[in-house]
Design a protein around this motif. Structure first.
Motif, PDB file in Angstrom:
ATOM      1  N   GLU A 119      11.303   4.337 -10.386  1.00 57.81           N
ATOM      2  CA  GLU A 119      10.780   6.011  -9.466  1.00 57.81           C
ATOM      3  C   GLU A 119       9.247   5.994  -9.616  1.00 57.81           C
ATOM      4  O   GLU A 119       8.034   6.229  -9.448  1.00 57.81           O
ATOM      5  CB  GLU A 119      11.211   6.945  -9.313  1.00 57.81           C
ATOM      6  N   TYR A 120       9.015   6.021 -11.124  1.00 57.17           N
ATOM      7  CA  TYR A 120       8.234   6.060 -11.860  1.00 57.17           C
ATOM      8  C   TYR A 120       6.562   5.737 -12.202  1.00 57.17           C
ATOM      9  O   TYR A 120       5.543   5.558 -11.941  1.00 57.17           O
ATOM     10  CB  TYR A 120       8.419   6.285 -13.418  1.00 57.17           C
ATOM     11  N   VAL A 121       7.270   3.654 -12.158  1.00 61.39           N
ATOM     12  CA  VAL A 121       6.308   3.086 -11.599  1.00 61.39           C
ATOM     13  C   VAL A 121       5.886   3.077 -10.125  1.00 61.39           C
ATOM     14  O   VAL A 121       4.702   2.594 -10.156  1.00 61.39           O
ATOM     15  CB  VAL A 121       7.240   1.703 -11.977  1.00 61.39           C
ATOM     16  N   ASP A 122       6.971   3.367  -9.465  1.00 66.21           N
ATOM     17  CA  ASP A 122       6.428   3.135  -7.542  1.00 66.21           C
ATOM     18  C   ASP A 122       5.343   4.590  -7.945  1.00 66.21           C
ATOM     19  O   ASP A 122       4.023   4.187  -7.211  1.00 66.21           O
ATOM     20  CB  ASP A 122       7.439   3.751  -7.216  1.00 66.21           C
ATOM     21  N   VAL A 123       5.477   5.697  -8.271  1.00 67.32           N
ATOM     22  CA  VAL A 123       4.390   6.819  -8.109  1.00 67.32           C
ATOM     23  C   VAL A 123       2.911   6.501  -8.772  1.00 67.32           C
ATOM     24  O   VAL A 123       2.048   6.887  -8.353  1.00 67.32           O
ATOM     25  CB  VAL A 123       4.998   8.290  -8.520  1.00 67.32           C
ATOM     26  N   VAL A 124       3.422   5.577 -10.433  1.00 68.40           N
ATOM     27  CA  VAL A 124       2.303   5.488 -10.594  1.00 68.40           C
ATOM     28  C   VAL A 124       1.479   4.261 -10.122  1.00 68.40           C
ATOM     29  O   VAL A 124       0.056   4.433  -9.557  1.00 68.40           O
ATOM     30  CB  VAL A 124       1.966   4.749 -12.391  1.00 68.40           C
ATOM     31  N   ARG A 125       2.246   3.216  -9.519  1.00 68.00           N
ATOM     32  CA  ARG A 125       1.525   1.874  -8.741  1.00 68.00           C
ATOM     33  C   ARG A 125       0.731   2.783  -7.125  1.00 68.00           C
ATOM     34  O   ARG A 125      -0.535   2.383  -6.779  1.00 68.00           O
ATOM     35  CB  ARG A 125       2.201   1.454  -8.379  1.00 68.00           C
ATOM     36  N   GLN A 126       0.976   3.956  -6.966  1.00 65.45           N
ATOM     37  CA  GLN A 126       0.306   4.388  -5.512  1.00 65.45           C
ATOM     38  C   GLN A 126      -0.305   5.454  -5.556  1.00 65.45           C
ATOM     39  O   GLN A 126      -1.727   5.228  -5.392  1.00 65.45           O
ATOM     40  CB  GLN A 126       1.740   5.053  -4.961  1.00 65.45           C
ATOM     41  N   VAL A 127      -0.211   5.784  -6.727  1.00 69.36           N
ATOM     42  CA  VAL A 127      -1.899   6.782  -7.095  1.00 69.36           C
ATOM     43  C   VAL A 127      -3.242   5.967  -7.471  1.00 69.36           C
ATOM     44  O   VAL A 127      -4.239   6.013  -6.740  1.00 69.36           O
ATOM     45  CB  VAL A 127      -1.956   7.718  -8.620  1.00 69.36           C
ATOM     46  N   LEU A 128      -3.137   5.030  -7.837  1.00 62.95           N
ATOM     47  CA  LEU A 128      -3.838   3.472  -8.499  1.00 62.95           C
ATOM     48  C   LEU A 128      -4.428   3.128  -7.090  1.00 62.95           C
ATOM     49  O   LEU A 128      -5.498   2.830  -7.238  1.00 62.95           O
ATOM     50  CB  LEU A 128      -2.971   2.729  -9.562  1.00 62.95           C
ATOM     51  N   ARG A 129      -3.273   2.973  -6.447  1.00 56.97           N
ATOM     52  CA  ARG A 129      -3.439   1.521  -5.141  1.00 56.97           C
ATOM     53  C   ARG A 129      -4.834   2.814  -3.690  1.00 56.97           C
ATOM     54  O   ARG A 129      -5.618   2.289  -3.527  1.00 56.97           O
ATOM     55  CB  ARG A 129      -2.567   1.069  -4.715  1.00 56.97           C
ATOM     56  N   ARG A 130      -4.265   3.976  -4.248  1.00 53.60           N
ATOM     57  CA  ARG A 130      -5.062   4.885  -3.693  1.00 53.60           C
ATOM     58  C   ARG A 130      -5.588   4.569  -2.468  1.00 53.60           C
ATOM     59  O   ARG A 130      -6.211   4.594  -1.124  1.00 53.60           O
ATOM     60  CB  ARG A 130      -6.169   5.301  -4.175  1.00 53.60           C
ATOM     61  N   GLU A 131      -3.648   4.123  -1.046  1.00 52.79           N
ATOM     62  CA  GLU A 131      -3.960   3.902  -0.005  1.00 52.79           C
ATOM     63  C   GLU A 131      -3.095   5.279   1.184  1.00 52.79           C
ATOM     64  O   GLU A 131      -4.000   4.445   1.939  1.00 52.79           O
ATOM     65  CB  GLU A 131      -3.562   2.529   0.033  1.00 52.79           C
ATOM     66  N   ALA A 132      -2.820   5.463   0.415  1.00 53.51           N
ATOM     67  CA  ALA A 132      -2.465   6.693   1.295  1.00 53.51           C
ATOM     68  C   ALA A 132      -1.977   7.921  -0.100  1.00 53.51           C
ATOM     69  O   ALA A 132      -2.384   7.621  -0.760  1.00 53.51           O
ATOM     70  CB  ALA A 132      -1.617   6.426   2.002  1.00 53.51           C
ATOM     71  N   PRO A 133      -1.650   9.067   1.152  1.00 52.51           N
ATOM     72  CA  PRO A 133      -1.158  10.220  -0.120  1.00 52.51           C
ATOM     73  C   PRO A 133       0.473   9.773  -0.586  1.00 52.51           C
ATOM     74  O   PRO A 133       0.966   8.794   0.098  1.00 52.51           O
ATOM     75  CB  PRO A 133      -0.826  10.830   0.851  1.00 52.51           C
ATOM     76  N   VAL A 134      -0.355  10.200  -1.682  1.00 52.25           N
ATOM     77  CA  VAL A 134       1.452   9.715  -2.049  1.00 52.25           C
ATOM     78  C   VAL A 134       2.558  10.583  -1.896  1.00 52.25           C
ATOM     79  O   VAL A 134       2.607  11.989  -1.702  1.00 52.25           O
ATOM     80  CB  VAL A 134       1.123  10.246  -3.678  1.00 52.25           C
ATOM     81  N   THR A 135       3.782   9.481  -1.616  1.00 51.32           N
ATOM     82  CA  THR A 135       5.100  10.330  -1.078  1.00 51.32           C
ATOM     83  C   THR A 135       6.428   9.778  -2.370  1.00 51.32           C
ATOM     84  O   THR A 135       6.080   8.157  -2.494  1.00 51.32           O
ATOM     85  CB  THR A 135       5.578  10.363   0.237  1.00 51.32           C
ATOM     86  N   LEU A 136       7.536  10.466  -2.203  1.00 52.90           N
ATOM     87  CA  LEU A 136       8.405   9.255  -2.686  1.00 52.90           C
ATOM     88  C   LEU A 136       9.501  10.049  -2.535  1.00 52.90           C
ATOM     89  O   LEU A 136      10.032  11.115  -2.985  1.00 52.90           O
ATOM     90  CB  LEU A 136       8.668   9.178  -4.607  1.00 52.90           C
ATOM     91  N   ASP A 137      10.772   9.224  -1.534  1.00 52.13           N
ATOM     92  CA  ASP A 137      12.198  10.050  -1.553  1.00 52.13           C
ATOM     93  C   ASP A 137      13.269   9.639  -2.660  1.00 52.13           C
ATOM     94  O   ASP A 137      13.482   8.200  -2.074  1.00 52.13           O
ATOM     95  CB  ASP A 137      12.800   9.449   0.175  1.00 52.13           C
ATOM     96  N   GLY A 138      13.151  10.447  -3.608  1.00 52.76           N
ATOM     97  CA  GLY A 138      13.390   9.446  -4.933  1.00 52.76           C
ATOM     98  C   GLY A 138      14.450  10.828  -5.342  1.00 52.76           C
ATOM     99  O   GLY A 138      14.119  11.111  -5.082  1.00 52.76           O
ATOM    100  N   ARG A 139      14.936  10.415  -6.417  1.00 53.47           N
ATOM    101  CA  ARG A 139      16.272  10.961  -6.882  1.00 53.47           C
ATOM    102  C   ARG A 139      15.794  11.885  -8.076  1.00 53.47           C
ATOM    103  O   ARG A 139      16.002  12.920  -8.457  1.00 53.47           O
ATOM    104  CB  ARG A 139      17.320  10.171  -7.329  1.00 53.47           C
ATOM    105  N   TYR A 140      14.243  10.721  -9.093  1.00 56.04           N
ATOM    106  CA  TYR A 140      14.076  11.533 -10.245  1.00 56.04           C
ATOM    107  C   TYR A 140      12.616  12.353 -10.045  1.00 56.04           C
ATOM    108  O   TYR A 140      12.404  12.996 -10.361  1.00 56.04           O
ATOM    109  CB  TYR A 140      13.847  10.598 -11.561  1.00 56.04           C
ATOM    110  N   HIS A 141      11.805  11.652  -8.880  1.00 50.92           N
ATOM    111  CA  HIS A 141      10.560  12.192  -8.887  1.00 50.92           C
ATOM    112  C   HIS A 141       9.967  11.639  -8.082  1.00 50.92           C
ATOM    113  O   HIS A 141       9.649  11.491  -7.289  1.00 50.92           O
ATOM    114  CB  HIS A 141       9.424  10.864 -10.416  1.00 50.92           C
ATOM    115  N   PRO A 142      10.701  12.851  -6.711  1.00 54.65           N
ATOM    116  CA  PRO A 142      10.464  12.891  -4.931  1.00 54.65           C
ATOM    117  C   PRO A 142       9.290  13.795  -5.407  1.00 54.65           C
ATOM    118  O   PRO A 142       8.772  14.366  -6.238  1.00 54.65           O
ATOM    119  CB  PRO A 142      11.542  14.149  -4.695  1.00 54.65           C
TER     120      PRO A 142
END
Length: 336
Positions: A119-142
């Motif tokens: 989940e952590y890596v997913d959020v980091v990747r989303q921020v860096l790609r900047r393709e869309a607002p960051v969202t994650l239906d996660g257990r630890y980093h929602p």
């Protein structure tokens, strides 16, 4: 095989030799320099200082502790330093262990470390790609946060700053077999804690599935010296601390790694001595053979022979923890 300089973290204070070592490493053609954090100095401030005093050498965190920052905050650090350094940033991440996560950062150690890391890596990747607002239906980093105490007003956001490199490399420090296998799937590289070029079989299956360009970058203490036993003493001191004191007696990832590498009884003995307060004996109990396998110590000719073992395996980047410019120069010459 590229060479990097591993500075680690500070002890009682900043090491006055570090900037000189970095400049010498850059002059010698070293590809990267790496900082670390435990519960004192942080990775990003020191790396920013180094960036301001260098021009070419790449800048890595080995590792930035995940518990220290929310994943979006870590991504902000990385993209900021990447801009300031002209695209030299390498983001190495590590989960650490329960004693540090709960004792220092005041957060629960995740029941599922692999899920938390993913989940952590997913959020980091989303921020860096900047393709869309960051969202994650996660257990630890929602994101947005919807858990206890939430106002319900959280809004998905996209970084104001445009990252210099949407594909900024993300590497992971991983020790267990399943963690390593996941690292190969979700990261750009792996930062092994201990690496023996004589014992690569346990990692062969996982690394066989790695994408082209996947980085394998272990840290090895190195020292050009005449007396091998004396040169191994700092290596044994480090191992005594990590195996004996960097974790609970019943849950020490470093001791478990040493056991998987064929030194189970020795790891248990080091732990027992260290936790009993007999630290000097714990260091002495670290097998010279194990310390020697994971380091490059001795006269130039001996280091040259052993370096060939590192070059022959899957290691792409050897991160050298060296105390002096002479050792840096010798390794650069031997690796040319």
């Amino acid at each position: 095989m590229r060479l990097g300089l591993a500075l680690g973290y500070w002890g009682r204070g900043p090491d006055p030799r570090h900037l000189g070592l970095v400049r010498e490493a850059e002059r010698l053609g070293y590809d990267s320099v790496w900082t670390a954090e435990s519960w004192g100095s942080d990775v990003f401030t020191t790396l920013t200082w180094i960036a301001a005093h260098t021009r070419r050498i790449r800048l890595g965190t080995a590792v930035a502790q995940m518990a220290a920052r929310a994943p979006a905050a870590t991504a902000m650090h990385a993209l900021t330093l990447d801009h300031l350094s002209g695209g030299r940033m390498l983001l190495g991440l590590g989960l650490s262990g329960p004693q540090v996560v709960e004792g220092w950062y005041g957060r629960p150690f995740p029941e599922s470390p692999l899920t938390a890391t993913r989940e952590y890596v997913d959020v980091v990747r989303q921020v860096l790609r900047r393709e869309a607002p960051v969202t994650l239906d996660g257990r630890y980093h929602p994101l947005p946060y919807r858990g206890p105490g939430a106002t319900g007003l959280g809004k998905p956001l996209k970084s104001i700053v445009h990252p210099l490199r949407p594909g900024l490399p993300v590497l992971l420090g991983a020790e267990g077999p399943r963690n390593i296998a996941q690292t190969v799937r979700i990261a750009d590289g792996w930062l092994p804690l201990y690496w023996s070029p004589m014992r690569t079989e346990p990692y062969a299956t996982a690394l066989a599935g790695a994408a082209e360009g996947f980085v394998v970058a272990p840290v090895a203490q190195a020292r050009v010296c005449d007396d091998v036993a004396e040169g191994l003493r700092p290596v044994k001191a480090m191992l005594g601390l990590y195996i004996g004191g960097m974790g609970h007696a019943g849950r020490n990832f470093h001791a478990a790694l040493m056991a998987r590498m064929g030194f189970a009884e020795e790891a248990r003995r080091v732990q027992e001595l260290f936790l009993a307060g007999r630290r000097e004996e714990a260091v002495e109990a670290v097998p010279d053979g194990f310390a020697d396998e994971i380091s490059l110590v001795g006269p130039r000719e001996r280091i040259a022979e052993r370096l060939e073992l590192w070059r022959a395996g899957p290691v792409t980047d050897l991160l050298v923890a060296a105390p002096d410019p002479v050792t840096l120069r010798v390794l650069a010459e031997l690796n040319a």
